[in-house]
Motif scaffolding. Sequence first.
Motif, PDB file in Angstrom:
ATOM      1  N   PHE A  77       0.834  -1.196   0.000  1.00  0.00           N
ATOM      2  CA  PHE A  77       0.000   0.000   0.000  1.00  0.00           C
ATOM      3  C   PHE A  77       0.874   1.253   0.000  1.00  0.00           C
ATOM      4  O   PHE A  77       2.039   1.223   0.402  1.00  0.00           O
ATOM      5  N   SER A  78       0.284   2.326  -0.466  1.00  0.00           N
ATOM      6  CA  SER A  78       0.980   3.602  -0.505  1.00  0.00           C
ATOM      7  C   SER A  78       0.551   4.460   0.680  1.00  0.00           C
ATOM      8  O   SER A  78      -0.366   4.109   1.432  1.00  0.00           O
ATOM      9  N   GLU A  79       1.175   5.578   0.817  1.00  0.00           N
ATOM     10  CA  GLU A  79       0.893   6.497   1.910  1.00  0.00           C
ATOM     11  C   GLU A  79      -0.579   6.872   1.938  1.00  0.00           C
ATOM     12  O   GLU A  79      -1.186   7.145   0.911  1.00  0.00           O
ATOM     13  N   GLY A  80      -1.168   6.864   3.125  1.00  0.00           N
ATOM     14  CA  GLY A  80      -2.535   7.341   3.274  1.00  0.00           C
ATOM     15  C   GLY A  80      -3.614   6.283   3.272  1.00  0.00           C
ATOM     16  O   GLY A  80      -4.802   6.614   3.310  1.00  0.00           O
ATOM     17  N   LEU A  81      -3.272   4.988   3.236  1.00  0.00           N
ATOM     18  CA  LEU A  81      -4.289   3.946   3.286  1.00  0.00           C
ATOM     19  C   LEU A  81      -5.050   4.026   4.610  1.00  0.00           C
ATOM     20  O   LEU A  81      -4.457   4.192   5.669  1.00  0.00           O
ATOM     21  N   LYS A  82      -6.378   3.904   4.540  1.00  0.00           N
ATOM     22  CA  LYS A  82      -7.222   4.007   5.719  1.00  0.00           C
ATOM     23  C   LYS A  82      -7.930   2.685   6.001  1.00  0.00           C
ATOM     24  O   LYS A  82      -8.150   1.874   5.098  1.00  0.00           O
ATOM     25  N   ALA A  83      -8.301   2.490   7.262  1.00  0.00           N
ATOM     26  CA  ALA A  83      -9.156   1.375   7.658  1.00  0.00           C
ATOM     27  C   ALA A  83     -10.478   1.946   8.141  1.00  0.00           C
ATOM     28  O   ALA A  83     -10.505   2.911   8.909  1.00  0.00           O
ATOM     29  N   VAL A  84     -11.580   1.352   7.680  1.00  0.00           N
ATOM     30  CA  VAL A  84     -12.917   1.845   8.001  1.00  0.00           C
ATOM     31  C   VAL A  84     -13.760   0.678   8.496  1.00  0.00           C
ATOM     32  O   VAL A  84     -13.730  -0.413   7.913  1.00  0.00           O
ATOM     33  N   LYS A  85     -14.530   0.921   9.538  1.00  0.00           N
ATOM     34  CA  LYS A  85     -15.400  -0.125  10.065  1.00  0.00           C
ATOM     35  C   LYS A  85     -16.560  -0.365   9.100  1.00  0.00           C
ATOM     36  O   LYS A  85     -17.243   0.573   8.670  1.00  0.00           O
ATOM     37  N   ALA A  86     -16.792  -1.638   8.775  1.00  0.00           N
ATOM     38  CA  ALA A  86     -17.904  -2.011   7.896  1.00  0.00           C
ATOM     39  C   ALA A  86     -19.190  -2.112   8.709  1.00  0.00           C
ATOM     40  O   ALA A  86     -19.170  -2.299   9.928  1.00  0.00           O
ATOM     41  N   GLN A  87     -20.317  -1.996   8.023  1.00  0.00           N
ATOM     42  CA  GLN A  87     -21.612  -2.133   8.678  1.00  0.00           C
ATOM     43  C   GLN A  87     -22.020  -3.592   8.819  1.00  0.00           C
ATOM     44  O   GLN A  87     -22.816  -3.936   9.684  1.00  0.00           O
ATOM     45  N   GLY A  88     -21.466  -4.435   7.955  1.00  0.00           N
ATOM     46  CA  GLY A  88     -21.810  -5.851   8.013  1.00  0.00           C
ATOM     47  C   GLY A  88     -20.965  -6.641   7.049  1.00  0.00           C
ATOM     48  O   GLY A  88     -20.274  -6.082   6.187  1.00  0.00           O
ATOM     49  N   LEU A  89     -21.009  -7.970   7.174  1.00  0.00           N
ATOM     50  CA  LEU A  89     -20.209  -8.821   6.304  1.00  0.00           C
ATOM     51  C   LEU A  89     -20.709  -8.832   4.869  1.00  0.00           C
ATOM     52  O   LEU A  89     -20.015  -9.312   3.976  1.00  0.00           O
ATOM     53  N   ASP A  90     -21.914  -8.291   4.640  1.00  0.00           N
ATOM     54  CA  ASP A  90     -22.396  -8.226   3.264  1.00  0.00           C
ATOM     55  C   ASP A  90     -21.574  -7.262   2.424  1.00  0.00           C
ATOM     56  O   ASP A  90     -21.665  -7.262   1.200  1.00  0.00           O
ATOM     57  N   GLU A  91     -20.718  -6.460   3.079  1.00  0.00           N
ATOM     58  CA  GLU A  91     -19.809  -5.576   2.342  1.00  0.00           C
ATOM     59  C   GLU A  91     -18.590  -6.325   1.812  1.00  0.00           C
ATOM     60  O   GLU A  91     -17.834  -5.793   1.002  1.00  0.00           O
ATOM     61  N   PHE A  92     -18.378  -7.537   2.322  1.00  0.00           N
ATOM     62  CA  PHE A  92     -17.249  -8.347   1.846  1.00  0.00           C
ATOM     63  C   PHE A  92     -17.671  -9.105   0.598  1.00  0.00           C
ATOM     64  O   PHE A  92     -18.608  -9.911   0.635  1.00  0.00           O
ATOM     65  N   ASP A  93     -16.977  -8.862  -0.492  1.00  0.00           N
ATOM     66  CA  ASP A  93     -17.273  -9.532  -1.761  1.00  0.00           C
ATOM     67  C   ASP A  93     -16.070 -10.385  -2.149  1.00  0.00           C
ATOM     68  O   ASP A  93     -15.079  -9.873  -2.671  1.00  0.00           O
ATOM     69  N   PRO A  94     -16.128 -11.704  -1.899  1.00  0.00           N
ATOM     70  CA  PRO A  94     -14.975 -12.548  -2.233  1.00  0.00           C
ATOM     71  C   PRO A  94     -14.587 -12.472  -3.700  1.00  0.00           C
ATOM     72  O   PRO A  94     -13.407 -12.568  -4.039  1.00  0.00           O
ATOM     73  N   LEU A  95     -15.548 -12.285  -4.576  1.00  0.00           N
ATOM     74  CA  LEU A  95     -15.235 -12.243  -6.003  1.00  0.00           C
ATOM     75  C   LEU A  95     -14.422 -11.009  -6.375  1.00  0.00           C
ATOM     76  O   LEU A  95     -13.749 -11.000  -7.400  1.00  0.00           O
ATOM     77  N   ALA A  96     -14.470  -9.975  -5.532  1.00  0.00           N
ATOM     78  CA  ALA A  96     -13.698  -8.771  -5.827  1.00  0.00           C
ATOM     79  C   ALA A  96     -12.204  -9.040  -5.781  1.00  0.00           C
ATOM     80  O   ALA A  96     -11.417  -8.319  -6.391  1.00  0.00           O
ATOM     81  N   PHE A  97     -11.789 -10.096  -5.088  1.00  0.00           N
ATOM     82  CA  PHE A  97     -10.366 -10.390  -4.987  1.00  0.00           C
ATOM     83  C   PHE A  97      -9.790 -10.926  -6.295  1.00  0.00           C
ATOM     84  O   PHE A  97      -8.587 -11.003  -6.464  1.00  0.00           O
ATOM     85  N   LYS A  98     -10.658 -11.269  -7.221  1.00  0.00           N
ATOM     86  CA  LYS A  98     -10.186 -11.700  -8.528  1.00  0.00           C
ATOM     87  C   LYS A  98      -9.362 -10.610  -9.190  1.00  0.00           C
ATOM     88  O   LYS A  98      -8.349 -10.870  -9.846  1.00  0.00           O
TER      89      LYS A  98
END
Length: 217
Positions: free
Chosen positions: A180-201
């Motif tokens: 990662f480059s400078e400035g990467l942030k971590a944000v709390k998700a509202q739920g696991l439905d925000e996790f999309d395994p297919l996005a890792f493709k």
Amino acid sequence: MFFPKRIKKIRPRDRVLEIGPGSMPFPRANEFLEYDFHAGDIIRQRGDVHEEPDYGGRKVTRYKGNRLPFRDGEFDYVIASHVIEHVEDPARFLDEICRVGGGGYLEFPLPTYEYLYDFDVHKHFIWFDSDADTIKFLPKSETGLDSFSVVTDSLKQGLTAGWDDLVASNLDNFFAGIEFSEGLKAVKAQGLDEFDPLAFKSLGVLSKGIKKVLRFL
């Protein structure tokens, strides 16, 4: 660390900090940072490795609290492999990494792994939202994962006994490693439905086996 070859942006003169090196400190790191655990806790965090790691004579700093004990910009590159899922506040932790070193490398288990094994020292589900260029996290305590404890405890016993073929053959389905480059942030998700395994493709960390794994979740 499962994907050391993904660390590609360290320059010859860069000063590199590794946070939580575990039992196998990264060879290129100049300095290490370890949380000041109680003796029993540090063994659990290192996967029951009892011997002190070989730091090769390089400096090791131990600390407590949320603020990393370094000046702003003291390092050029920071490695944190399988650490962010353990901390109380992933957003604060990532802010601190970027404060002391800008860019670096993060590696962490994906929710698929947590749903199978649910190690209690892992406090959060973690994933990378490539569209938002953001680390997402969700405290496990805010989900119903503990209701699967009968299943996860049995699977965990098998994993620790050496029955790790599923994980070893499908690392990309269970773990992610990103530079990662400078400035990467971590944000709390509202739920696991925000996790999309297919996005890792799109990140090159998804194999066809993920669809088979998801059928068991």
